[in-house]
Design an enzyme around this catalytic site. Sequence first.
Site, PDB file in Angstrom:
ATOM      1  N   ALA A  20       0.843  -1.200   0.000  1.00  0.00           N
ATOM      2  CA  ALA A  20       0.000   0.000   0.000  1.00  0.00           C
ATOM      3  C   ALA A  20       0.879   1.252   0.000  1.00  0.00           C
ATOM      4  O   ALA A  20       2.078   1.179   0.291  1.00  0.00           O
ATOM      5  CB  ALA A  20      -0.898  -0.012   1.239  1.00  0.00           C
TER       6      ALA A  20
ATOM      7  N   GLN B  79       1.059   3.519   2.102  1.00  0.00           N
ATOM      8  CA  GLN B  79       1.654   3.722   3.429  1.00  0.00           C
ATOM      9  C   GLN B  79       2.267   2.425   3.980  1.00  0.00           C
ATOM     10  O   GLN B  79       2.284   2.205   5.192  1.00  0.00           O
ATOM     11  CB  GLN B  79       0.605   4.268   4.405  1.00  0.00           C
ATOM     12  CG  GLN B  79       0.340   5.748   4.231  1.00  0.00           C
ATOM     13  CD  GLN B  79       1.578   6.599   4.509  1.00  0.00           C
ATOM     14  OE1 GLN B  79       2.377   6.299   5.384  1.00  0.00           O
ATOM     15  NE2 GLN B  79       1.747   7.669   3.742  1.00  0.00           N
ATOM     16  N   SER B  80       2.784   1.588   3.106  1.00  0.00           N
ATOM     17  CA  SER B  80       3.362   0.312   3.534  1.00  0.00           C
ATOM     18  C   SER B  80       4.594   0.504   4.419  1.00  0.00           C
ATOM     19  O   SER B  80       5.561   1.165   4.024  1.00  0.00           O
ATOM     20  CB  SER B  80       3.748  -0.486   2.289  1.00  0.00           C
ATOM     21  OG  SER B  80       4.619  -1.555   2.637  1.00  0.00           O
ATOM     22  N   ASN B  81       4.546  -0.103   5.600  1.00  0.00           N
ATOM     23  CA  ASN B  81       5.721  -0.117   6.476  1.00  0.00           C
ATOM     24  C   ASN B  81       6.799  -1.026   5.912  1.00  0.00           C
ATOM     25  O   ASN B  81       7.987  -0.779   6.065  1.00  0.00           O
ATOM     26  CB  ASN B  81       5.334  -0.627   7.865  1.00  0.00           C
ATOM     27  CG  ASN B  81       4.244   0.195   8.484  1.00  0.00           C
ATOM     28  OD1 ASN B  81       4.418   1.381   8.703  1.00  0.00           O
ATOM     29  ND2 ASN B  81       3.094  -0.429   8.736  1.00  0.00           N
TER      30      ASN B  81
ATOM     31  N   CYS C 155       7.429  -1.584   2.753  1.00  0.00           N
ATOM     32  CA  CYS C 155       8.151  -0.907   1.672  1.00  0.00           C
ATOM     33  C   CYS C 155       9.133   0.112   2.231  1.00  0.00           C
ATOM     34  O   CYS C 155      10.263   0.213   1.753  1.00  0.00           O
ATOM     35  CB  CYS C 155       7.170  -0.255   0.702  1.00  0.00           C
ATOM     36  SG  CYS C 155       6.254  -1.491  -0.269  1.00  0.00           S
TER      37      CYS C 155
END
Length: 332
Positions: free
Chosen positions: A75, A77-79, A81
Amino acid sequence: MSIGIDEMPRIEIGFFPTPLVEVRRLAAVLGGPRLFMKRDDLTGLALGGNKTRKLEFLLGDALSRGCDTVITGGAAQSNHCRQTAAAAAAVGLECHLALGGEEPPLVNGNLLLDRLFGAVVHWCGEQRKGERIPEIAAGLRALGRRVYIIPYGGSDAVGAMGFVAAVRELKQQLASRNEKIDTVIIPSSSGGTHAGLTVGIDAFDFPAQVIGIGIDKGVSGGGSYESELAVLANRIAGTLGLQANYDADRFRMRYEYLGAGYGVVGDLEREAIRLLARCEGILADPVYTGRALGGMIDMIRGKEFAPGDTVLFWHTGGVPALFEYAGELHAG
Ligand SMILES: *Cc1c(COP(=O)(O)O)cnc(C)c1O
């Protein structure tokens, strides 16, 4: 004990062991079992989180294969990534991210950090689970790059190895303090944390049950999420040469806290985040730990644990996303 895990390629990008703390004030307010927290929000890499454990093995594997580029997805806001972007920077790999959505007018939270770490972002619209990774990887390979693919959430047998090792870490911490726990509660989403902990519990003879709090309605492939966990656990065990045969029944999941879906903050998350902040001075995140903590609080209030039990909440991080959710979390 060696189960071959120490022979696997691995890089050091976090600070381990992460702290193990007892959260007494929260436990007193809830009036239930003793509560511990495993602070993987403090893994040390780029504001922390559970993906640091996976990335130690994933990037170790990438480097041992001579890759120069990594790609993963998630997403906006992926942590996962954000931690991948930071880890790639730390070892000199180029990082590409397939992110759901479109470029927002204001870049904030994890996305801001992705940019600071120099990751190349590919916007993928509706596809927020890395569906376009193969296509982007093929393009990079055509340019001569040696590409290492990290799946959604870093949840393959290599990444999940980080959570097999985490069980040994926790077992040693508890032993040195003469403590025991009965139940581990985690947010469970792409499965690497859940499957890795489960294999670790068996491999290191650590008798605790794991309860996963569902974060995301979507289950890919048509099978149940629990059977995906079993497939992954069997792969991890196979990689380690362990005799194991996991099936879906082994995995305990709770799906009643999904609210309006992935990443949508409701009263459950808002109250849990505030309660933890005000009792303990500890931050939970809006997407994962806020929801899982809300679930745990509800289970405690519903008297699902005996007063003599000891429950461990595994804080998996995610805190940078708080700022992107300022509007939903603002206390007024
Ligand atoms: C990715 C993530 C999880 C879920 O872990 P999985 O291994 O994908 O199930 C939980 N909490 C946070 C903060 C995460 O970023």
